[in-house]
Each structure stands twice: as structure tokens, then as C-alpha cells.
Design an enzyme around this catalytic site. Structure first.
Site, PDB file in Angstrom:
ATOM      1  N   GLY A 151       2.944  -5.921   2.528  1.00  0.00           N
ATOM      2  CA  GLY A 151       2.730  -4.775   1.659  1.00  0.00           C
ATOM      3  C   GLY A 151       1.650  -4.950   0.619  1.00  0.00           C
ATOM      4  N   ASN A 154       0.832  -1.158  -4.648  1.00  0.00           N
ATOM      5  CA  ASN A 154       0.882   0.128  -5.358  1.00  0.00           C
ATOM      6  C   ASN A 154       2.197   0.885  -5.166  1.00  0.00           C
ATOM      7  OD1 ASN A 154       0.206   0.537  -2.695  1.00  0.00           O
ATOM      8  ND2 ASN A 154      -1.264   2.164  -3.115  1.00  0.00           N
ATOM      9  N   LYS A 177       6.840  -9.272   3.667  1.00  0.00           N
ATOM     10  CA  LYS A 177       6.210  -9.994   2.562  1.00  0.00           C
ATOM     11  C   LYS A 177       5.576  -8.989   1.606  1.00  0.00           C
ATOM     12  CE  LYS A 177       2.128 -11.561   1.709  1.00  0.00           C
ATOM     13  NZ  LYS A 177       2.007 -11.322   0.264  1.00  0.00           N
ATOM     14  N   GLU A 180       1.998 -10.340  -3.751  1.00  0.00           N
ATOM     15  CA  GLU A 180       2.388 -11.296  -4.801  1.00  0.00           C
ATOM     16  C   GLU A 180       2.409 -10.635  -6.183  1.00  0.00           C
ATOM     17  OE1 GLU A 180      -1.821 -13.266  -4.389  1.00  0.00           O
ATOM     18  OE2 GLU A 180      -0.930 -13.932  -6.259  1.00  0.00           O
ATOM     19  N   PRO A 232     -10.789  -5.087   4.387  1.00  0.00           N
ATOM     20  CA  PRO A 232     -11.158  -6.467   4.788  1.00  0.00           C
ATOM     21  C   PRO A 232      -9.939  -7.294   5.228  1.00  0.00           C
ATOM     22  CG  PRO A 232     -12.243  -5.872   2.729  1.00  0.00           C
ATOM     23  CD  PRO A 232     -11.274  -4.774   3.034  1.00  0.00           C
ATOM     24  N   GLU A 251      -2.484   0.141   7.895  1.00  0.00           N
ATOM     25  CA  GLU A 251      -2.663   1.220   6.907  1.00  0.00           C
ATOM     26  C   GLU A 251      -3.587   0.678   5.838  1.00  0.00           C
ATOM     27  OE1 GLU A 251      -1.758   4.166   7.234  1.00  0.00           O
ATOM     28  OE2 GLU A 251      -0.108   4.144   8.651  1.00  0.00           O
ATOM     29  N   GLY A 253      -7.523   0.971   3.454  1.00  0.00           N
ATOM     30  CA  GLY A 253      -8.074   1.756   2.350  1.00  0.00           C
ATOM     31  C   GLY A 253      -8.833   2.996   2.799  1.00  0.00           C
ATOM     32  N   CYS A 285      -4.088   4.844  -1.789  1.00  0.00           N
ATOM     33  CA  CYS A 285      -5.071   4.643  -0.726  1.00  0.00           C
ATOM     34  C   CYS A 285      -5.712   5.941  -0.258  1.00  0.00           C
ATOM     35  CB  CYS A 285      -4.394   3.957   0.447  1.00  0.00           C
ATOM     36  SG  CYS A 285      -2.891   4.786   0.940  1.00  0.00           S
ATOM     37  N   GLU A 382     -14.405   1.793  -2.087  1.00  0.00           N
ATOM     38  CA  GLU A 382     -13.077   2.124  -2.619  1.00  0.00           C
ATOM     39  C   GLU A 382     -12.899   1.427  -3.969  1.00  0.00           C
ATOM     40  OE1 GLU A 382      -9.470   0.458  -0.843  1.00  0.00           O
ATOM     41  OE2 GLU A 382      -8.628   2.472  -0.913  1.00  0.00           O
ATOM     42  N   LYS A 452     -11.136   5.494  11.990  1.00  0.00           N
ATOM     43  CA  LYS A 452     -12.295   4.647  11.675  1.00  0.00           C
ATOM     44  C   LYS A 452     -11.801   3.364  10.978  1.00  0.00           C
ATOM     45  CE  LYS A 452     -15.866   7.235  10.083  1.00  0.00           C
ATOM     46  NZ  LYS A 452     -16.491   8.381   9.374  1.00  0.00           N
ATOM     47  N   GLY A 455      -7.833   2.211   9.648  1.00  0.00           N
ATOM     48  CA  GLY A 455      -6.650   1.651  10.283  1.00  0.00           C
ATOM     49  C   GLY A 455      -6.350   2.175  11.661  1.00  0.00           C
ATOM     50  N   GLU A 459       2.255   5.784  10.286  1.00  0.00           N
ATOM     51  CA  GLU A 459       3.584   5.578   9.733  1.00  0.00           C
ATOM     52  C   GLU A 459       4.268   6.937   9.614  1.00  0.00           C
ATOM     53  OE1 GLU A 459       2.802   2.830   6.221  1.00  0.00           O
ATOM     54  OE2 GLU A 459       3.963   1.556   7.573  1.00  0.00           O
TER      55      GLU A 459
HETATM   56  P1  NDP Z   1      -4.858  -6.693   0.063  1.00  0.00           P
HETATM   57  O1  NDP Z   1      -5.524  -6.343   1.327  1.00  0.00           O
HETATM   58  O2  NDP Z   1      -5.524  -7.624  -0.855  1.00  0.00           O
HETATM   59  O3  NDP Z   1      -3.424  -7.307   0.367  1.00  0.00           O
HETATM   60  C1  NDP Z   1      -2.466  -6.639   1.160  1.00  0.00           C
HETATM   61  C2  NDP Z   1      -1.381  -7.618   1.554  1.00  0.00           C
HETATM   62  O4  NDP Z   1      -1.882  -8.526   2.536  1.00  0.00           O
HETATM   63  C3  NDP Z   1      -0.883  -8.476   0.401  1.00  0.00           C
HETATM   64  O5  NDP Z   1       0.499  -8.674   0.544  1.00  0.00           O
HETATM   65  C4  NDP Z   1      -1.661  -9.761   0.620  1.00  0.00           C
HETATM   66  O6  NDP Z   1      -1.077 -10.868   0.011  1.00  0.00           O
HETATM   67  C5  NDP Z   1      -1.648  -9.852   2.123  1.00  0.00           C
HETATM   68  N1  NDP Z   1      -2.690 -10.701   2.703  1.00  0.00           N
HETATM   69  C6  NDP Z   1      -3.886 -11.045   2.187  1.00  0.00           C
HETATM   70  N2  NDP Z   1      -4.572 -11.813   3.050  1.00  0.00           N
HETATM   71  C7  NDP Z   1      -3.795 -11.953   4.162  1.00  0.00           C
HETATM   72  C8  NDP Z   1      -3.961 -12.618   5.414  1.00  0.00           C
HETATM   73  N3  NDP Z   1      -5.062 -13.286   5.725  1.00  0.00           N
HETATM   74  N4  NDP Z   1      -2.963 -12.549   6.310  1.00  0.00           N
HETATM   75  C9  NDP Z   1      -1.842 -11.848   6.040  1.00  0.00           C
HETATM   76  N5  NDP Z   1      -1.617 -11.198   4.874  1.00  0.00           N
HETATM   77  C10 NDP Z   1      -2.597 -11.236   3.936  1.00  0.00           C
HETATM   78  O7  NDP Z   1      -4.564  -5.299  -0.639  1.00  0.00           O
HETATM   79  P2  NDP Z   1      -3.953  -5.013  -2.093  1.00  0.00           P
HETATM   80  O8  NDP Z   1      -2.601  -5.616  -2.221  1.00  0.00           O
HETATM   81  O9  NDP Z   1      -5.006  -5.367  -3.082  1.00  0.00           O
HETATM   82  O10 NDP Z   1      -3.738  -3.435  -2.023  1.00  0.00           O
HETATM   83  C11 NDP Z   1      -4.748  -2.527  -2.234  1.00  0.00           C
HETATM   84  C12 NDP Z   1      -5.336  -2.042  -0.920  1.00  0.00           C
HETATM   85  O11 NDP Z   1      -4.337  -1.508  -0.087  1.00  0.00           O
HETATM   86  C13 NDP Z   1      -6.338  -0.935  -1.110  1.00  0.00           C
HETATM   87  O12 NDP Z   1      -7.506  -1.184  -0.375  1.00  0.00           O
HETATM   88  C14 NDP Z   1      -5.661   0.289  -0.563  1.00  0.00           C
HETATM   89  O13 NDP Z   1      -6.506   1.255  -0.086  1.00  0.00           O
HETATM   90  C15 NDP Z   1      -4.772  -0.279   0.470  1.00  0.00           C
HETATM   91  N6  NDP Z   1      -3.627   0.602   0.677  1.00  0.00           N
HETATM   92  C16 NDP Z   1      -3.549   1.323   1.848  1.00  0.00           C
HETATM   93  C17 NDP Z   1      -2.526   2.210   2.042  1.00  0.00           C
HETATM   94  C18 NDP Z   1      -2.417   2.993   3.312  1.00  0.00           C
HETATM   95  O14 NDP Z   1      -1.331   3.406   3.672  1.00  0.00           O
HETATM   96  N7  NDP Z   1      -3.483   3.223   4.049  1.00  0.00           N
HETATM   97  C19 NDP Z   1      -1.494   2.425   1.035  1.00  0.00           C
HETATM   98  C20 NDP Z   1      -1.652   1.614  -0.135  1.00  0.00           C
HETATM   99  C21 NDP Z   1      -2.699   0.730  -0.282  1.00  0.00           C
HETATM  100  P3  NDP Z   1      -1.369 -11.180  -1.564  1.00  0.00           P
HETATM  101  O15 NDP Z   1      -2.157 -10.043  -2.114  1.00  0.00           O
HETATM  102  O16 NDP Z   1      -0.040 -11.282  -2.148  1.00  0.00           O
HETATM  103  O17 NDP Z   1      -2.160 -12.439  -1.583  1.00  0.00           O
END
Ligand code: NDP
Length: 485
Positions: A151, A154, A177, A180, A232, A251, A253, A285, A382, A452, A455, A459
Site C-alpha cells: 500500500g 494516502n 504490507k 512504512e 517508478p 494502481e 500515479g 492519485c 505528479e 498507460k 497501471g 480495483e
Molecule cells: P511508493 O511507490 O513509494 O511506495 C508504494 C509502496 O511500495 C510502499 O509500501 C513502498 O514501501 C513499497 N515499495 C517500494 N519499493 C518497493 C519494491 N521494490 N518492491 C516492493 N514494494 C516496494 O509510493 P508512495 O507510498 O510514496 O505513495 C504515493 C504514490 O502512490 C503516488 O505516486 C500515487 O499516485 C500513488 N497512488 C496510486 C493510487 C492508485 O490507486 N492509482 C492510489 C494512491 C496512491 P515503503 O514506502 O514503505 O518503503
């Protein structure tokens, strides 16, 4: 239930809280004050293994239950969540800093909706009968096995349930998970599911940073990965899952367009722009962060947008009069400040905001830029914060081309009284989720997701079942078997 932000333990594994203090410390910071309010430990390899083993062991018996039995447990969990909505909303506010005014209506309630909806569907998941003239075939809808959910920070309660509810309805087990940054809420979802009767091992929560997520994704016991996160991270997780041909839902950004035509109702359009940029302090997002405004309505729109934005009530998120909270973290606040500086450097006109608010914690003022052009950084990347960009446009063809000129395609919206035009516009938008004369509601009944770079998969809604189950086809021979020799 206590609303103490300190969790009973860091993890929830095999039906019970679990601690392992060998894991790295993750501080819980309350975004409205910047104070440390607790801590959890990242999962050690032993905790990750325990969660996956428990999930793997529990899943077959769960899948063998009737859908109605599984659904009853999910619906009971939904009822418990609704009864405890206030406590869970307070916890969500501790986790994210979002105002209680919001969390009371958008987080635990959304989780309850997902559990109720997929609980209701669980008993109706069937295959089909395919007549073949004498012989026949049938399909069986089977669970995938162990699913991993990862997750973003947000919507921690909502994300935990949007992934858990369809996974469990289909007969899977889940290891989730959280980010953090927001470790608290998913633990409560796990606790309540088990209180509602979920057998041990079927919904586990392990804390940790990206490395813990990566360990889960790479484990051969895992059949499916559902990530809510940045584009990314999505690419990395998708690639790791592909190496073992795992199912994925991504899902990610967005940089979505919100298009406002001259004939739109100004107050409704301003409301849409506020909902699509400043709700959750802009950390959504699907936000419509590129607000394309047709020239004829520009002045009226900007005037009301500025007036109404400056009327936002910033302050203590636990005060229900507050309707605009802090950023989730110091790091996110600084990222957004960097974008605001870029906007000014690159020549956008600052209409309002643009600075930190004079409050403790990570508060940024809601910020509006006008005269934004397509090539500016704030129009391309974004931001994930309360920064709204107004871009001017003249014609329908022009705005569609500009709206689609991005690698992302999560969402889009249009405000107009001309309904034929509204449908033409959403038909042309390269986006997974669109709104006409609204912006951002995401009820569980409707599919949600992007195209695109935003994702794969969807969901919510009935379609989520496709992403948490697979079909087995069975051909049944009823006639003598003819062979060539
Ligand atoms: P991140 O991509 O930084 O992190 C997302 C999750 O992935 C976190 O739990 C993170 O762990 C984990 N993670 C990071 N690297 C890896 C890896 N290599 N393998 C497996 N898991 C990993 O996003 P944010 O938490 O910063 O959230 C913001 C982003 O989420 C925005 O870009 C937003 O657009 C997107 N988002 C998309 C939504 C949608 O439904 N389309 C809804 C809400 C947000 P940790 O951060 O704990 O290190």
C-alpha cells in the site's frame, strides 16, 4: 477498542499480533505536530516467512468453504468497522494527518463498503456451462492462492480493504504490507477481520520498507501482487512479479486532466477542482491536477477558485471544523515545496498559497498557479500535494490533444452543460476512470484504475473478481472417443 496510536505489536500474523524487535525501527510521526507518537519494527525475514507460511497453510480450507460462508465473515467485519468508525477514523488521522472531517466519511467507511460489497458477491462466484453438442465443458472459478498487497500512505485503511476484500471473497489468503509512513490502520483491519471470524492466517500484516515489499513479491509462494504506489515503484514490482509469471494489479500515479468548458456551472466546476486537488491535501492519485479552463470562463473560475480556496480551514486535524490537513511527512512536504519553487521559476503565476502555513507539523497552504503551460514541470510530473495548475485553452480538439499528452492515464474529468460534448470528451481521453460534472468519487461498485503508465488491472466492482481468481476449463467427453488410428 482503544484509539491509542500505539499498536499492540508491529505485525499481525496467523491470527495474532506478533512482535520481533530485531527489525529496523520505523518511527510513527504525527504529521500535524511532527512529534513521534510511537514506533513499529520492520519485518525480519523470519516474520515475512511466518506470514507467508501461515497464509499458504490457511488458504486451501478457506477456498473450500462456500462463498456464502466467506462472505458472511466479510460482511460481519464491515459491520464492526462501521460501529467503530470514529475510533478508526481517529487512527487514520494519526497515521496520515488527514482531517477527521474527511476520515470520518472516506476511509473506514470505504473499507466497510468494500467488505460488504465483496462479501455480498462471494456466494455468486461461479463458472459456466458450455454445451458442445453432446460433449460439453465447464469452467471453475478458482482462487489464486496467496496474494500480496502493498500500500501507499494516502489511504491506508481503504487500500488494505480494497485489496483484502476481493482477495478473501475469492478464497485467497493475503499478506499486506502498508507503507512504512502509515503502519497503523491495516493492523486494525486485520484485527477486525479475525474478530469477525476470519480463520487465522488468511489476512496478515507485515511492516517494512521497500525491501520487505520486494521480499514478498519475489517469494515463490506468492501467486499475485497488488500494488498501490508510484509509477517508478510499479515498474520495479511489475518486473519482479513477471519474472515468476505472477498476476498483478498496479494502481499507480497520475497527472490527470480536469477540463472546464465555458458553459459549465462555475460553482460546480470550482467544487470539482477543489475536490480534485485539495482533498487529502492533494495526496490523491486520481487528482485532476491539470485544470484546463476555456478562455471564456477563465476569469470567473479563477476568481471563485481563489476565494473558496482561501476559505479553507487549516489547523488541528482532530477538530472537525478543520477541512485541510498537513502533508503526510516532512519528506513529502519538501518534495511539494520543490515543485512550488519550480512553478515560480518556470514562469507560472502564483494565484494563492505557495508557502508553509504558520502551524506546527507539515502544513502547506493550498496553492494555485495560473498561466501554466504544457511544458512546465508542474504540468508534467505528479506532485502529490496541494498544487493546482490552471492551463488555458480555446477549442475542444486542442484540449483533448493536450490532455492526452502524458505517459500517465489514471483519470480525467469534464465540466460542461453540453452532454454530447461531455461524452465525446471522455470518449477521447486516454484515462481509466472519468467523471462528468463531478470529480473523484470512487464508490466500490465502479471499476477504478488506470491506463498507460498509470497501471494495469482494476480495483473494485465485479471486475476485481477477475483479478483475484482464475478459470479452470474442464472438457467433458460424453460420446465414444474417435482417434485417427
Ligand atoms: P511508493 O511507490 O513509494 O511506495 C508504494 C509502496 O511500495 C510502499 O509500501 C513502498 O514501501 C513499497 N515499495 C517500494 N519499493 C518497493 C519494491 N521494490 N518492491 C516492493 N514494494 C516496494 O509510493 P508512495 O507510498 O510514496 O505513495 C504515493 C504514490 O502512490 C503516488 O505516486 C500515487 O499516485 C500513488 N497512488 C496510486 C493510487 C492508485 O490507486 N492509482 C492510489 C494512491 C496512491 P515503503 O514506502 O514503505 O518503503
Amino acid at each position: 477498542m482503544s484509539i491509542e496510536p500505539r499498536p499492540t505489536a508491529s505485525h499481525f500474523v496467523n491470527g495474532a499480533y506478533l512482535e520481533d524487535t530485531d527489525g529496523a525501527v520505523i518511527d510513527l510521526i504525527y504529521p500535524a505536530t511532527g512529534e513521534k507518537i510511537g514506533q513499529v519494527h520492520a519485518a525480519t525475514p523470519a516474520v515475512v516467512d511466518a506470514a507467508l507460511s501461515a497464509a499458504k497453510a490457511a488458504q486451501p480450507a478457506w477456498a473450500a468453504m462456500t462463498g456464502t460462508e466467506r462472505g458472511r465473515i466479510l460482511r460481519r467485519a464491515a459491520d464492526i468497522i462501521r460501529e467503530r468508525n470514529r475510533e478508526l477514523s481517529v487512527l487514520e488521522t494519526y497515521d496520515t494527518g488527514k482531517p477527521l472531517q474527511e476520515t470520518l466519511v472516506a476511509d473506514a467507511t470505504s473499507a466497510a463498503d468494500a467488505l460488504e460489497y465483496f462479501g455480498g458477491l462471494a456466494g455468486s462466484l461461479t463458472g459456466e456451462h458450455i454445451p458442445l453438442g453432446g460433449d460439453w465443458a465447464y469452467t471453475v472459478r478458482e482462487a489464486l492462492g496467496v496474494c500480496v498487497g502493498i500500500g501507499a500512505w494516502n489511504y491506508p485503511t481503504q487500500i488494505a480493504a480494497w485489496k483484502g476484500a476481493p482477495a478473501l471473497a475469492c478464497g485467497n489468503a493475503m499478506v499486506f504490507k502498508p507503507s512504512e509512513t502509515t503502519p497503523l490502520c491495516a493492523l486494525k483491519v486485520a484485527e477486525i477481520l479475525h474478530e469477525a471470524g476470519l480463520p487465522a492466517g488468511l489476512y496478515n500484516v507485515v511492516q517494512g520498507m521497500g525491501a520487505v515489499g520486494a521480499a514478498l513479491v519475489e517469494d515463490p509462494r506468492v501467486a499475485k501482487v497488488s500494488l498501490t504506489g508510484s509509477a517508478p515503484t510499479g515498474k520495479r514490482v511489475y518486473a519482479a512479479a513477471a519474472a515468476q509469471m505472477k498476476h498483478v494489479t498496479m494502481e499507480l500515479g497520475g497527472k490527470s486532466p480536469l477540463i472546464i468548458f465555458d458553459d459549465a456551472d462555475v460553482e460546480d466546476a470550482v467544487s470539482g477542482a477543489i475536490l480534485g486537488n485539495f482533498y487529502s491535501s492533494g495526496q490523491v492519485c486520481s487528482n485532476g491536477t491539470r485544470v484546463f479552463v476555456q478562455n471564456g470562463i477563465r476569469e470567473a473560475f479563477l476568481k471563485r477558485l481563489k476565494e473558496r480556496t482561501e476559505a479553507a480551514t487549516l489547523g488541528d486535524p482532530m477538530d472537525e471544523a478543520t477541512n485541510f490537513g498537513p502533508m503526510v511527512s516532512d519528506a513529502q512536504m519538501k518534495i511539494v515545496e520543490g515543485y512550488i519553487a519550480k512553478g515560480q521559476e518556470e514562469g507560472a503565476t502564483l494565484v494563492t498559497g505557495g508557502a508553509r502555513a504558520d502551524l506546527p507539523g507539515y502544513f502547506l497552504q493550498p496553492t494555485i498557479f495560473a498561466d501554466v503551460t504544457d511544458d512546465m514541470t508542474i504540468a508534467r510530473e505528479e506532485i502529490f500535494g496541494p498544487v493546482l495548475s490552471v492551463l488555458d485553452f480555446e477549442t475542444e480538439d486542442e484540449v483533448i490533444a493536450r490532455a492526452n499528452d502524458t505517459d500517465l492515464g489514471l483519470a480525467g474529468g469534464v465540466f460542461t452543460r453540453d452532454l454530447a460534448r461531455a461524452h465525446r470528451i471522455v470518449g477521447a481521453l486516454e484515462a481509466g476512470t472519468c467523471w462528468i460534472n463531478q470529480y473523484n468519487p470512487a464508490p466500490v461498485e465502479m471499476p477504478f484504475g488506470g491506463v498507460k503508465g498509470s497501471g494495469v488491472g482494476r480495483e473494485n466492482s465485479k471486475i476485481a473478481i477477475e483479478h483475484y481468481s482464475q478459470l479452470k476449463t474442464v472438457y467433458v467427453g460424453m460420446l465414444p472417443v474417435e482417434a485417427p488410428f
